[in-house]
Design an enzyme around this catalytic site. Structure first.
Site, PDB file in Angstrom:
ATOM      1  N   MET A  30     -73.538 -57.098 -47.466  1.00 25.37           N
ATOM      2  CA  MET A  30     -73.745 -55.694 -47.831  1.00 25.37           C
ATOM      3  C   MET A  30     -73.639 -55.536 -49.350  1.00 25.37           C
ATOM      4  O   MET A  30     -73.458 -54.415 -49.849  1.00 25.37           O
ATOM      5  CB  MET A  30     -72.719 -54.801 -47.134  1.00 25.37           C
ATOM      6  CG  MET A  30     -72.863 -54.856 -45.614  1.00 25.37           C
ATOM      7  SD  MET A  30     -72.194 -53.404 -44.797  1.00 25.37           S
ATOM      8  CE  MET A  30     -70.505 -53.437 -45.350  1.00 25.37           C
ATOM      9  N   HIS A  34     -68.634 -60.996 -54.194  1.00 29.30           N
ATOM     10  CA  HIS A  34     -67.475 -61.604 -54.843  1.00 29.30           C
ATOM     11  C   HIS A  34     -67.467 -63.080 -54.492  1.00 29.30           C
ATOM     12  O   HIS A  34     -68.418 -63.577 -53.844  1.00 29.30           O
ATOM     13  CB  HIS A  34     -66.184 -60.896 -54.406  1.00 29.30           C
ATOM     14  CG  HIS A  34     -66.048 -60.760 -52.923  1.00 29.30           C
ATOM     15  ND1 HIS A  34     -65.912 -61.837 -52.083  1.00 29.30           N
ATOM     16  CD2 HIS A  34     -66.063 -59.659 -52.114  1.00 29.30           C
ATOM     17  CE1 HIS A  34     -65.825 -61.419 -50.832  1.00 29.30           C
ATOM     18  NE2 HIS A  34     -65.920 -60.094 -50.818  1.00 29.30           N
ATOM     19  N   HIS A  37     -68.484 -64.160 -50.922  1.00 33.52           N
ATOM     20  CA  HIS A  37     -69.930 -64.211 -50.642  1.00 33.52           C
ATOM     21  C   HIS A  37     -70.557 -65.429 -51.327  1.00 33.52           C
ATOM     22  O   HIS A  37     -71.410 -66.115 -50.747  1.00 33.52           O
ATOM     23  CB  HIS A  37     -70.630 -62.959 -51.177  1.00 33.52           C
ATOM     24  CG  HIS A  37     -70.148 -61.662 -50.600  1.00 33.52           C
ATOM     25  ND1 HIS A  37     -69.364 -60.788 -51.301  1.00 33.52           N
ATOM     26  CD2 HIS A  37     -70.358 -61.095 -49.386  1.00 33.52           C
ATOM     27  CE1 HIS A  37     -69.120 -59.720 -50.560  1.00 33.52           C
ATOM     28  NE2 HIS A  37     -69.697 -59.882 -49.383  1.00 33.52           N
ATOM     29  N   GLN A  61     -73.508 -49.365 -38.934  1.00 34.17           N
ATOM     30  CA  GLN A  61     -72.210 -49.962 -38.612  1.00 34.17           C
ATOM     31  C   GLN A  61     -71.056 -49.178 -39.221  1.00 34.17           C
ATOM     32  O   GLN A  61     -69.895 -49.580 -39.126  1.00 34.17           O
ATOM     33  CB  GLN A  61     -72.170 -51.437 -39.020  1.00 34.17           C
ATOM     34  CG  GLN A  61     -72.181 -51.697 -40.515  1.00 34.17           C
ATOM     35  CD  GLN A  61     -72.410 -53.165 -40.818  1.00 34.17           C
ATOM     36  OE1 GLN A  61     -73.476 -53.713 -40.586  1.00 34.17           O
ATOM     37  NE2 GLN A  61     -71.389 -53.829 -41.341  1.00 34.17           N
ATOM     38  N   GLN A 153     -66.327 -60.571 -36.205  1.00 34.05           N
ATOM     39  CA  GLN A 153     -67.769 -60.478 -36.442  1.00 34.05           C
ATOM     40  C   GLN A 153     -68.461 -61.815 -36.173  1.00 34.05           C
ATOM     41  O   GLN A 153     -69.470 -61.875 -35.461  1.00 34.05           O
ATOM     42  CB  GLN A 153     -68.026 -60.024 -37.878  1.00 34.05           C
ATOM     43  CG  GLN A 153     -69.478 -60.069 -38.293  1.00 34.05           C
ATOM     44  CD  GLN A 153     -69.700 -59.412 -39.636  1.00 34.05           C
ATOM     45  OE1 GLN A 153     -69.848 -58.202 -39.725  1.00 34.05           O
ATOM     46  NE2 GLN A 153     -69.728 -60.213 -40.689  1.00 34.05           N
ATOM     47  N   VAL A 176     -62.173 -66.893 -48.613  1.00 32.40           N
ATOM     48  CA  VAL A 176     -61.816 -67.122 -50.014  1.00 32.40           C
ATOM     49  C   VAL A 176     -60.791 -66.061 -50.412  1.00 32.40           C
ATOM     50  O   VAL A 176     -60.964 -64.871 -50.121  1.00 32.40           O
ATOM     51  CB  VAL A 176     -63.061 -67.052 -50.926  1.00 32.40           C
ATOM     52  CG1 VAL A 176     -62.675 -67.167 -52.390  1.00 32.40           C
ATOM     53  CG2 VAL A 176     -64.047 -68.154 -50.538  1.00 32.40           C
ATOM     54  N   SER A 185     -62.383 -59.054 -50.786  1.00 30.89           N
ATOM     55  CA  SER A 185     -63.142 -58.075 -50.023  1.00 30.89           C
ATOM     56  C   SER A 185     -63.786 -57.102 -51.002  1.00 30.89           C
ATOM     57  O   SER A 185     -63.180 -56.754 -52.033  1.00 30.89           O
ATOM     58  CB  SER A 185     -62.201 -57.303 -49.085  1.00 30.89           C
ATOM     59  OG  SER A 185     -62.833 -56.118 -48.645  1.00 30.89           O
TER      60      SER A 185
HETATM   61  P1  AMP Z   1     -69.949 -58.053 -46.204  1.00 31.70           P
HETATM   62  O1  AMP Z   1     -70.762 -57.944 -47.463  1.00 31.70           O
HETATM   63  O2  AMP Z   1     -68.565 -57.521 -46.327  1.00 31.70           O
HETATM   64  O3  AMP Z   1     -70.690 -57.574 -44.993  1.00 31.70           O
HETATM   65  O4  AMP Z   1     -69.755 -59.610 -45.969  1.00 31.70           O
HETATM   66  C1  AMP Z   1     -70.849 -60.478 -45.921  1.00 31.70           C
HETATM   67  C2  AMP Z   1     -70.372 -61.820 -45.480  1.00 31.70           C
HETATM   68  O5  AMP Z   1     -69.414 -62.306 -46.410  1.00 31.70           O
HETATM   69  C3  AMP Z   1     -69.671 -61.795 -44.114  1.00 31.70           C
HETATM   70  O6  AMP Z   1     -70.055 -62.930 -43.371  1.00 31.70           O
HETATM   71  C4  AMP Z   1     -68.220 -61.846 -44.490  1.00 31.70           C
HETATM   72  O7  AMP Z   1     -67.401 -62.422 -43.494  1.00 31.70           O
HETATM   73  C5  AMP Z   1     -68.267 -62.741 -45.712  1.00 31.70           C
HETATM   74  N1  AMP Z   1     -67.052 -62.571 -46.522  1.00 31.70           N
HETATM   75  C6  AMP Z   1     -66.510 -61.396 -46.939  1.00 31.70           C
HETATM   76  N2  AMP Z   1     -65.354 -61.634 -47.599  1.00 31.70           N
HETATM   77  C7  AMP Z   1     -65.163 -62.977 -47.579  1.00 31.70           C
HETATM   78  C8  AMP Z   1     -64.155 -63.843 -48.080  1.00 31.70           C
HETATM   79  N3  AMP Z   1     -63.091 -63.385 -48.734  1.00 31.70           N
HETATM   80  N4  AMP Z   1     -64.289 -65.175 -47.876  1.00 31.70           N
HETATM   81  C9  AMP Z   1     -65.368 -65.668 -47.201  1.00 31.70           C
HETATM   82  N5  AMP Z   1     -66.363 -64.896 -46.717  1.00 31.70           N
HETATM   83  C10 AMP Z   1     -66.267 -63.578 -46.892  1.00 31.70           C
END
Ligand code: AMP
Length: 286
Positions: A30, A34, A37, A61, A153, A176, A185
């Site tokens: 999304m 960081h 990602h 969502q 998820q 991470v 996050s």
């Molecule tokens: P999001 O942009 O929050 O929807 O996350 C996109 C993807 O990045 C998802 O598969 C998340 O699980 C992954 N993700 C988010 N935070 C972390 C993290 N700290 N370490 C590893 N993967 C992450």
């Protein structure tokens, strides 16, 4: 690195890569990227020949009271991160491109979506499953990369592929963390300095749970109870759930399984944070 905003253009670019015999990897995000990602993009780069990152803040969502409007969208910065991490294509559609008409067909996830995150976010995983299937149908990846950070998820996406015969291999990459232990996050930007300190209790409690779990004298039920107690005792942290479950259906089992995972969700100030830890191993991912 190429960028595309339309489904048609994305299909064209990916088709050319596939015709050239390339293994395609997809990293759905999304945005507000960081190091977490970036680690997914790098894993895709290592394992695939053509890496597609999708950036789409998916409205279906988010519940009406959630942070859809204020969700961070630092798009230029995101593109730089994608390029530096080795992405070949960034697909960043508008909401109208993804949802041009009122949908007649949506995915509905079973019990697995109603536990844990599903208790506070009842329709969340239906929205996630639907958009991820759409993104898979648009980018036709061989492999897709998800973070262990969102443990439920990735478990649901694995079920999606299993139950609907979606020919995509799901790779789950380790969470991470910042040096402090805080799981990275996109929502951490909402935290004040004091809230950040408070939030550290989550990763600390998870690490303690892992240590206790690896002590042969403690039972799963004790580890679960202690994890809850540790977090309930933290000032400024409102615990949503803290548990120890098996890692496939995410049910509470008191029999020790080959692997177990501790899951936590809590509110610190106005920010809802989730984190988890695999209890047998010192590292996460598969
Ligand atoms: P999001 O942009 O929050 O929807 O996350 C996109 C993807 O990045 C998802 O598969 C998340 O699980 C992954 N993700 C988010 N935070 C972390 C993290 N700290 N370490 C590893 N993967 C992450």
């Amino acid at each position: 690195m190429q960028t595309a905003t339309t489904i048609a253009e994305t299909r064209r670019i990916v088709r050319d890569a596939r015709v050239a015999g390339k293994i395609v990897g997809c990293v759905p995000t999304m945005g507000a990227l960081h190091a977490g990602h970036v680690s997914l993009i790098e894993a895709a780069r290592r394992e695939c020949d053509f890496v597609v990152v999708t950036i789409f803040v998916n409205p279906t969502q988010f519940a009406p009271h959630e942070d859809l409007e204020k969700y961070p969208r630092p798009f230029k910065n995101d593109l730089e991160k994608c390029e530096a991490a080795g992405a070949d294509l960034v697909f960043h559609p508008s909401v109208d491109e993804m949802y041009p008409v009122e949908r007649q067909v949506n995915l509905h996830v079973g019990d697995l979506a109603s536990r844990w995150e599903g208790t506070s976010r009842p329709d969340h995983f239906d929205g996630v499953a639907t958009v991820v299937l759409k993104l898979f149908n648009i980018t036709l990846p061989d492999k897709a990369f998800f973070g262990a950070k969102d443990f439920q998820q990735q478990a649901i996406i694995r079920c999606l592929c299993r139950d609907l015969d979606v020919p995509v291999e799901i790779v789950t990459c380790p969470t991470v963390r910042e040096e402090s232990g805080l799981a990275m996050s996109s929502r951490n930007v909402y935290l004040s300095d004091t809230e950040r300190e408070t939030a550290l209790a989550i990763s600390r409690a998870l690490t303690n749970a892992r240590d206790r779990f690896q002590n042969p004298q403690s039972t799963v039920a004790e580890v679960r109870q202690q994890l809850r107690q540790d977090l309930e005792a933290v000032d400024g942290l409102e615990l949503d759930y803290a548990t120890v479950v098996e890692p496939v259906e995410l049910t509470e089992s008191d029999d020790e399984q080959p692997e177990m995972v501790a899951l936590v969700a809590a509110r610190v100030g106005k920010t809802r944070l989730i984190d988890n830890m695999l209890l047998h191993s010192s590292e996460q991912g598969s």
